[in-house]
Design an enzyme around this catalytic site. Structure first.
Site, mmCIF file in Angstrom:
data_model
loop_
_atom_site.group_PDB
_atom_site.id
_atom_site.type_symbol
_atom_site.label_atom_id
_atom_site.label_comp_id
_atom_site.label_asym_id
_atom_site.label_seq_id
_atom_site.Cartn_x
_atom_site.Cartn_y
_atom_site.Cartn_z
ATOM 1 N N GLY A 1 0.764 -1.243 0.000
ATOM 2 C CA GLY A 1 0.000 0.000 0.000
ATOM 3 C C GLY A 1 0.792 1.288 0.000
ATOM 4 N N GLU B 1 4.138 -6.740 1.828
ATOM 5 C CA GLU B 1 3.822 -7.074 0.431
ATOM 6 C C GLU B 1 3.795 -5.833 -0.454
ATOM 7 O OE1 GLU B 1 0.581 -10.543 1.715
ATOM 8 O OE2 GLU B 1 -0.098 -8.566 1.132
ATOM 9 N N PRO B 2 4.927 -5.172 -0.623
ATOM 10 C CA PRO B 2 4.919 -3.963 -1.448
ATOM 11 C C PRO B 2 4.821 -4.297 -2.934
ATOM 12 C CG PRO B 2 7.166 -4.486 -0.801
ATOM 13 C CD PRO B 2 6.283 -5.506 -0.134
ATOM 14 N N GLY B 3 4.069 -3.500 -3.658
ATOM 15 C CA GLY B 3 3.986 -3.647 -5.107
ATOM 16 C C GLY B 3 4.373 -2.327 -5.750
ATOM 17 N N ARG B 4 3.390 -1.419 -5.778
ATOM 18 C CA ARG B 4 3.563 -0.123 -6.441
ATOM 19 C C ARG B 4 4.880 0.566 -6.082
ATOM 20 N NH1 ARG B 4 -0.681 3.079 -8.031
ATOM 21 N NH2 ARG B 4 -2.067 1.864 -6.707
ATOM 22 N N ARG C 1 -4.765 3.394 -15.984
ATOM 23 C CA ARG C 1 -4.908 4.132 -14.729
ATOM 24 C C ARG C 1 -5.604 5.482 -14.875
ATOM 25 N NH1 ARG C 1 -1.434 5.765 -11.797
ATOM 26 N NH2 ARG C 1 -2.392 5.169 -9.854
ATOM 27 N N TYR D 1 -8.840 5.245 -12.647
ATOM 28 C CA TYR D 1 -8.671 5.847 -11.317
ATOM 29 C C TYR D 1 -8.534 7.368 -11.367
ATOM 30 C CZ TYR D 1 -6.805 1.093 -10.290
ATOM 31 O OH TYR D 1 -6.590 -0.260 -10.161
ATOM 32 N N CYS E 1 -11.808 4.055 -29.471
ATOM 33 C CA CYS E 1 -13.125 4.642 -29.669
ATOM 34 C C CYS E 1 -13.892 4.714 -28.365
ATOM 35 C CB CYS E 1 -13.885 3.831 -30.711
ATOM 36 S SG CYS E 1 -12.944 3.722 -32.224
ATOM 37 N N GLU E 2 -13.412 5.525 -27.444
ATOM 38 C CA GLU E 2 -14.037 5.780 -26.143
ATOM 39 C C GLU E 2 -13.653 7.205 -25.769
ATOM 40 O OE1 GLU E 2 -15.594 3.665 -23.889
ATOM 41 O OE2 GLU E 2 -15.193 1.712 -24.791
HETATM 42 C C1 LIG Z 1 -2.365 -5.318 -4.329
HETATM 43 C C2 LIG Z 1 -1.941 -5.911 -3.042
HETATM 44 C C3 LIG Z 1 -0.704 -5.562 -2.490
HETATM 45 C C4 LIG Z 1 0.214 -4.530 -3.103
HETATM 46 O O1 LIG Z 1 -0.312 -3.261 -3.006
HETATM 47 P P1 LIG Z 1 0.573 -1.978 -3.413
HETATM 48 O O2 LIG Z 1 -0.318 -0.839 -3.135
HETATM 49 O O3 LIG Z 1 0.911 -2.120 -4.844
HETATM 50 O O4 LIG Z 1 1.784 -1.989 -2.531
HETATM 51 C C5 LIG Z 1 -0.331 -6.185 -1.325
HETATM 52 N N1 LIG Z 1 -1.125 -7.101 -0.699
HETATM 53 C C6 LIG Z 1 -2.331 -7.442 -1.208
HETATM 54 C C7 LIG Z 1 -3.153 -8.446 -0.484
HETATM 55 C C8 LIG Z 1 -2.779 -6.867 -2.381
HETATM 56 O O5 LIG Z 1 -3.975 -7.200 -2.880
#
Ligand SMILES: *Cc1c(COP(=O)(O)O)cnc(C)c1O
Length: 419
Positions: free
Chosen positions: A239, A273-276, A312, A316, A343-344
């Site tokens: 997050g 659990e970092p993603g973004r 995005r 969003y 075409c949107e």
């Molecule tokens: C999407 C997700 C993440 C990663 O979120 P980011 O905002 O990209 O860090 C981590 N844990 C779970 C369960 C998710 O669904």
């Protein structure tokens, strides 16, 4: 600092000029800096080094195999949300005991797959999922290692479509109601309750809701331990936000501090659990202007990238910085809406961007596109998926090629009564 800088008026990724890459790869394409991704990971990992924390890269943010491999080589496990993502993680050599399976709608087939692969843990999001996992584990003669994702009912200040920790969201089991479910699970023969999880939303710019959630998950852990349920893992989710324009995202040391202050890291295993945060600022989408079109009221740059390549802004209302690859100094900036060929009316990549005069054929870079960019792309309007390029110093590799039209068409066929 990031790794996208102008040298002699031309945007470079690390030591490579985008113009050079664009000579051999047709636009649009995604371009990532591996050094930037590694730096993000190492900075986070260093901030957490004393806190008994394991990092699980949330691969849905950017699920290209080469990107997963990059983080795996640095020591990351994987947070996955589907069988396809488990397969991606295993394919690049992430060990099964470094994979966490999250998500509200795991099917029986996916659960069987995860149990057969003996992954680290399955994060359960409902009582009915618990029943299905217990039943599936019984049939396979296995014991499922599970954590429960609790929903702490916390308001976060982010886009409503990426808020996940409120009771009105579909995610997690509300606490304290969930206590009964833990007790029930702890008595099930094919279930081994090993932890708790939270994930309250994405693109979080303020740590205080996260800190509240950490307190709730720690209190919940203590209650369960008192009940004799021997949980040992606390999964704090992802997050962390990033800077797209002028946001001020939290820094890693402050993030580490709220873990240190609120979570018993000496006695528990802490997972994040970092993603973004690991990939967003390490990627750009390079696109070419096809037409400049003036409607009297507005000037549009119609470019060759579209909402199917980067969803995005449409989904969003996200704002990405967009800049020309080649700077031209002039004091005569104009406002443009940058739109794709789809075409949107919603196919808008950016509104009211101030740029110098731009001509057809000119290249633009859409910044901070490394997360939830290519991963969310589609073939809408029968457009081909775009290539992905990974840069390291002066070198670059095509880590996803542009498919051919034949490849796109070959999975479809006419019904038997049509031929
Ligand atoms: C999407 C997700 C993440 C990663 O979120 P980011 O905002 O990209 O860090 C981590 N844990 C779970 C369960 C998710 O669904």
């Amino acid at each position: 600092m990031d790794y996208f800088n102008y040298k002699n008026g031309i945007l470079h990724v690390e030591d490579l000029s985008i113009n050079n890459i664009a000579r051999s790869i047709e636009t649009p394409f995604y371009c990532y800096s591996s050094t930037s991704m590694r730096k993000n990971y190492n900075d986070l990992s260093n901030s957490l080094s004393k806190l008994n924390t394991s990092i699980f890269y949330a691969i849905k943010a950017n699920s290209n195999l080469a990107i997963i491999k990059l983080f795996s080589d640095l020591g990351a496990g994987a947070d996955v949300v589907s069988e396809g993502e488990i397969r991606r993680a295993l394919k690049v050599g992430i060990p099964n005991n470094k994979i966490i399976f999250s998500g509200v709608g795991k099917t029986k087939k996916e659960i069987s797959f995860a149990l057969n692969k003996e992954i680290l843990q399955i994060n359960i999001e409902s009582e009915s999922e618990l029943e299905l996992i217990n039943q599936t584990a019984l049939e396979l003669n296995k014991k499922a290692n599970v954590a429960f994702r609790i929903n702490p009912d916390i308001e976060v200040n982010t886009h409503e479509k990426i808020t996940t920790g409120k009771k009105e969201n579909k995610f997690g089991i509300p606490w304290p109601e969930a206590k009964e479910v833990f007790i029930k699970a702890s008595k099930m023969k094919n279930i081994n309750v090993i932890g708790l999880a939270i994930h309250i939303g994405s693109q979080l710019l303020d740590l205080s809701p996260l800190e509240k959630a950490f307190k709730i998950v720690m209190d919940a852990t203590n209650e369960l331990l008192e009940l004799g349920i021997n949980v040992k893992n606390i999964d704090l989710g992802g997050g962390l936000g990033v800077k797209y324009v002028d946001e001020k995202p939290p820094n890693f040391n402050d993030y580490a501090d709220i873990i240190k202050k609120n979570i018993d890291y000496e006695n528990m295993n802490i997972f994040i659990e970092p993603g973004r945060r690991l990939v967003a600022n390490a990627g750009i989408l390079v696109t070419k202007v096809i037409y400049v079109k003036n409607n009297g009221k507005k000037t549009f740059l119609i470019v060759d990238a579209a909402m199917n390549d980067l969803l995005r802004p449409s989904l969003y209302d996200a704002v990405h910085q967009i800049k020309p690859i080649q700077v031209r100094e002039s004091k005569n900036k104009k406002s443009f809406d940058i739109v794709g060929p789809i075409c949107e009316s919603g196919d808008i990549l950016a509104k009211n961007i101030m740029l110098d005069e731009i001509l057809p054929e000119e290249l633009l870079s859409i910044h901070s596109a490394g997360a939830y960019g290519s991963a969310m792309s589609s073939n809408y309007n029968s457009r081909l998926l775009v290539p992905e390029i990974l840069v390291q110093n002066r070198d670059f590799a095509i880590i996803r090629k542009r498919p051919t039209y034949d490849e796109m068409l070959k999975i479809e066929k006419l019904a038997k009564w049509q031929v």
